[in-house]
Write an enzyme that holds these catalytic residues in place. Structure first.
Site, PDB file in Angstrom:
ATOM      1  N   HIS A 119      -0.436 -49.559 -24.485  1.00 56.04           N
ATOM      2  CA  HIS A 119      -0.688 -49.835 -26.173  1.00 56.04           C
ATOM      3  C   HIS A 119      -1.948 -48.937 -26.490  1.00 56.04           C
ATOM      4  O   HIS A 119      -1.611 -48.477 -27.797  1.00 56.04           O
ATOM      5  CB  HIS A 119      -1.001 -51.402 -26.293  1.00 56.04           C
ATOM      6  CG  HIS A 119      -0.498 -51.839 -27.494  1.00 56.04           C
ATOM      7  ND1 HIS A 119      -0.002 -53.144 -27.713  1.00 56.04           N
ATOM      8  CD2 HIS A 119      -0.449 -51.243 -28.790  1.00 56.04           C
ATOM      9  CE1 HIS A 119       0.185 -53.081 -29.158  1.00 56.04           C
ATOM     10  NE2 HIS A 119      -0.118 -51.958 -29.887  1.00 56.04           N
TER      11      HIS A 119
ATOM     12  N   LYS B 196       5.035 -53.131 -24.991  1.00 59.30           N
ATOM     13  CA  LYS B 196       3.642 -52.509 -24.659  1.00 59.30           C
ATOM     14  C   LYS B 196       2.649 -53.103 -23.776  1.00 59.30           C
ATOM     15  O   LYS B 196       2.691 -54.621 -24.138  1.00 59.30           O
ATOM     16  CB  LYS B 196       2.994 -51.878 -25.844  1.00 59.30           C
ATOM     17  CG  LYS B 196       4.000 -51.193 -26.789  1.00 59.30           C
ATOM     18  CD  LYS B 196       3.294 -50.865 -28.378  1.00 59.30           C
ATOM     19  CE  LYS B 196       4.329 -50.324 -29.272  1.00 59.30           C
ATOM     20  NZ  LYS B 196       4.968 -51.362 -29.973  1.00 59.30           N
TER      21      LYS B 196
ATOM     22  N   ASP C 256      11.002 -52.081 -31.380  1.00 62.70           N
ATOM     23  CA  ASP C 256      10.131 -51.771 -30.784  1.00 62.70           C
ATOM     24  C   ASP C 256       8.849 -52.901 -30.974  1.00 62.70           C
ATOM     25  O   ASP C 256       8.391 -53.149 -31.813  1.00 62.70           O
ATOM     26  CB  ASP C 256       9.224 -50.528 -31.740  1.00 62.70           C
ATOM     27  CG  ASP C 256       7.987 -50.222 -31.151  1.00 62.70           C
ATOM     28  OD1 ASP C 256       7.790 -49.456 -30.054  1.00 62.70           O
ATOM     29  OD2 ASP C 256       6.788 -50.667 -31.446  1.00 62.70           O
TER      30      ASP C 256
END
Ligand SMILES: NC(=O)c1ccc[n+]([C@@H]2O[C@H](COP(=O)([O-])OP(=O)(O)OC[C@H]3O[C@@H](n4cnc5c(N)ncnc54)[C@H](OP(=O)(O)O)[C@@H]3O)[C@@H](O)[C@H]2O)c1
Length: 275
Positions: free
Chosen positions: A109, A78, A48
Site C-alpha cells: 500500500h 493492498k 480496487d
C-alpha cells in the site's frame, strides 16, 4: 484511439488488466456491496480494494453475486502490514475474508514503514505469487528512490504497477518516467480529486464541448495517457457516468490545456518521499 470498457493494459508479467476499474475506498457495508454489484452489471470488471479499507468481504460478495466467471474479473487488494511473515499471513487473511482462491493483484500500500520492512514485504509478495495466491504483484505510492531500491534488490521481480495519485493537477512526471522506463504501469488514484475537481469551470469548459461532465473528462484524460484509472463512487448514476467515456476523444490541444493545470501537489497523503 479506439478505447472501450473492455480495454485492457498489458502488464510486464503478460497479464491484461482492465484499464478502468472501480475504486472502493469508503465503499462499505450494504451500500458498498450494492455499488460494486451495480458496477459489474454495467460492464466494470475491475475492483480496487485494500486491507485498510476493510471491505474485502464486500468485494468478494459482490463478485460471487455477479454470476461472472472468476477469470473475467480483476480484483486488487493492498497489504498494510509490512515485513515478510506479516505479508504472507495477511495475504491468507485477505483471501479468506473475500472467499477467493486468488487475487489478481496485490500491492504494497505504501513504502512508509522503511526500507528493511518494505523489502521484506516485497519478498513476501513474490512468494505469495509463487504459491499462486496472487497472480500479479505491484506497489503503491512508490517514489523514484523506492523503485530504484527494487531495481537493485529484485531486478527480476519488479512490480507490474505503481498506483499513485495522478490527475492533470498532479502529474508526477518524474515517477511516471521512471516507472515506464522499467515497464511498470501507472494506476491513477483520486483521478477526481476525491470529488474536489468535479465542478471546476476550467474543466467544464472543455467538457461542455464534448457534452460530457468534468468527471468524464478527467477519466478520459487518464485513459488517453495510457494509464489505468480507478474512480470511486457508491452512487449508481455516477458509476454509470464514469464508465460512459468512450464516445468522445480529447484532441492534442485539449490534452495540452489539461496538462497546463499542473499544481505540483495532490489532494491526499503522499508517501512517495518516505525514506
Ligand atoms: N493507493 C492509495 O494510497 C490510494 C489512495 C486513495 C485512493 N485510492 C484508490 O483510488 C480510488 C479512487 O480515489 P478516491 O476514492 O480517493 O477519489 P476519486 O475517485 O477521485 O473521487 C471519489 C469521490 O468523487 C465522487 N464522485 C465520483 N464520481 C463522481 C461524478 N461522476 N460526479 C461527481 N462526483 C463524483 C464520489 O462520490 P460518491 O461515492 O458519493 O458518488 C467520491 O466522493 C479509491 O477508491 C481507492 O480504490 C488508493
Amino acid at each position: 484511439m479506439s478505447l472501450n470498457l473492455a480495454s485492457t493494459i498489458k502488464l510486464s508479467d503478460g497479464r491484461a488488466i482492465p484499464q478502468l476499474g472501480l475504486g472502493v475506498y469508503l465503499s462499505k457495508g450494504k451500500e458498498g456491496e450494492v455499488a460494486m454489484q451495480h458496477a459489474f452489471k454495467n460492464g466494470y470488471r475491475h475492483l480496487d480494494g485494500a486491507q485498510w479499507y476493510r471491505n474485502e468481504a464486500e468485494m468478494g460478495r459482490a463478485f460471487h453475486a455477479s454470476g461472472l466467471k472468476r477469470e473475467d474479473v480483476w480484483i486488487t487488494t493492498k497489504v498494510t502490514n509490512h515485513g515478510y511473515e506479516k505479508t504472507l499471513r495477511s495475504v491468507d487473511e485477505s483471501l479468506a475474508v473475500a472467499k477467493l482462491d486468488y487475487y489478481d493483484l496485490f500491492l504494497l500500500h505504501s513504502p512508509n514503514p522503511g526500507r528493511e520492512l518494505r523489502l521484506e514485504a516485497w519478498r513476501g509478495l513474490i512468494d505469495a505469487q509463487k504459491a499462486g495466491k496472487v497472480k500479479s504483484i505491484g506497489v503503491s505510492n512508490y517514489g523514484v528512490h523506492h523503485i530504484q531500491e527494487l531495481l537493485e534488490k529484485y531486478p527480476n521481480n519488479l512490480p507490474v504497477v505503481n498506483q499513485i495519485e495522478y490527475s492533470p493537477f498532479f502529474q508526477r512526471n518524474e515517477i511516471v518516467r521512471e516507472c515506464l522506463k522499467h515497464d511498470i504501469k501507472i494506476q491513477s488514484y483520486s483521478p477526481l480529486g476525491k470529488g474536489a475537481f468535479v465542478d471546476l469551470p476550467e474543466l467544464k469548459q472543455i467538457a461542455d464541448v464534448h457534452k460530457k461532465t468534468p468527471s468524464q473528462l478527467l477519466i478520459r484524460y487518464v485513459l488517453q495517457k495510457g494509464h489505468i484509472v480507478i474512480p470511486k463512487s457508491v452512487t449508481p448514476s455516477r458509476i454509470e457516468e464514469n464508465a460512459d467515456v468512450y464516445d468522445f476523444e480529447l484532441s492534442g490541444q485539449e490534452i495540452a490545456k489539461l496538462d497546463a493545470l499542473e499544481t505540483g501537489s495532490g489532494v491526499t497523503w503522499d508517501p512517495t518521499k518516505a525514506p
